[in-house]
Design a protein around this motif. Structure first.
Motif: not given
Length: 347
Positions: A21-30, A32-36, A91-94
């Protein structure tokens, strides 16, 4: 012993589930989710955009649109879209992306100058903010607004003092127009008003004369002298005889402001238009272009001299030769006409 093993197993399963659960939350929320690769990218959210419109803009910028959507749902952004210009940094996260889209509308610098008509101005502003040119033109020429602001269709352009201003990208047409009225009033300080009064002109008349000065010479250092010629003519109740006003009248008559006119002909001076300052004494009904601040201040701080005439100086291009008498001016003019003919400038 058996019960103890069961409890240990349950604890392990709980720890694993918690880790997942923690991994899922971290991966989803925190994560980095930028592709440029650039330092940042910009997103422009229109006033009538919904979440799908925003997501469409973001899709090429994100590694994982699905996780972004989940966080957007969780944070209530899907139903709380706000118009504006927003920065998405590398490098911003969601969580950071949504916080930026929700509360960090970035101002934009808007600049404009040298617009010949109010329609040209509307087109220029439309390239810099969300409002389109038709909405802007409609708001600029709205008669109710013009009446309340003490302008008319001929003088509407005078309200827009060319400069650089800070606006939010999603500013409406009316919001832009109303702000520019405030800037116009701010521009006309007590000092400028007193200078206008001292030469017997109202602010709108100063802008109108400044537009002629602006069109006559691109040389800022020469503008006070050119302005002084026209002030002298006004005081003597002489026709201004300004070629740029005739050119404007010709374009207005043809309804073609893209037309290029390099030479005013004698037949043009007969055009019956209030903008033809060869035919009508005094200032035209309104500005023939958007004068910059240097031209306005050139009128307010015009050079005091006895010149009544000027013509282009063929020995010092961009500048003019000034004369106090008609005979002097005619000699200067003949030299200029000979040069035009030699260059085959016929129109």
């Amino acid at each position: 012993m058996y019960i103890r093993r069961i409890l240990v197993a349950i604890a392990l399963l709980g720890a694993i589930a918690g880790f997942v659960f923690v991994y899922f939350v971290y991966n989803t929320v925190f994560m980095p989710n930028t592709a440029f690769e650039n330092d940042q990218a910009y997103v422009y959210v229109k006033s009538d955009d919904n979440f799908n419109d925003v997501k469409e803009q973001l899709t090429p910028l994100l590694k994982n649109v699905e996780t972004f959507t989940k966080v957007a749902e969780r944070k209530g952004y899907i139903n709380n879209i706000k118009a504006g210009k927003y920065s998405i940094k590398k490098e911003m996260n969601n969580n950071e992306i949504i916080n930026s889209l929700r509360s960090k509308n970035i101002p934009v610098d808007i600049s404009f100058n040298n617009q010949e008509t109010i329609a040209n101005l509307a087109g220029r502003i439309a390239t810099q903010i969300e409002a389109d040119s038709l909405d802007l033109l409609e708001s600029f020429t709205d008669q109710t607004f013009l009446d309340s602001a003490k302008f008319d269709q001929e003088t509407a352009l005078a309200m827009y003092v060319p400069n650089s201003y800070e606006f939010f990208w999603n500013t409406s047409a009316e919001g832009f127009r109303d702000r520019m009225l405030k800037e116009y009033k701010r521009f006309w300080t007590e000092t400028r008003l007193n200078k206008a009064k001292a030469i017997g002109l109202k602010p709108l008349e100063v802008v109108t004369l400044a537009s002629i000065v602006h069109e006559e010479t691109v040389k800022v250092d020469e503008r006070p002298r050119v302005a002084g010629v026209y002030i002298n003519r006004l005081k003597k109740k002489m026709a201004l005889q300004a070629d740029p006003t005739v050119i404007y009248a010709l374009k207005k008559e043809a309804n073609d402001f893209d037309k290029v006119i390099k030479r005013v002909l004698y037949k043009d001076l007969e055009l019956d238009s209030p903008y033809n300052t060869y035919k009508y004494v005094g200032l035209p009904p309104g500005p023939i272009a958007m004068p910059d601040i240097s031209a306005i201040d050139a009128v307010l701080n015009h050079e005091k001299h006895n010149f009544l005439y000027f013509v282009a100086d063929i020995e010092n291009f961009g500048y003019h030769k000034f004369a106090k008498t008609l005979s002097q001016h005619n000699a200067n003019k003949q030299a200029y006409v000979r040069w035009l003919n030699s260059q085959k400038v016929m129109r």
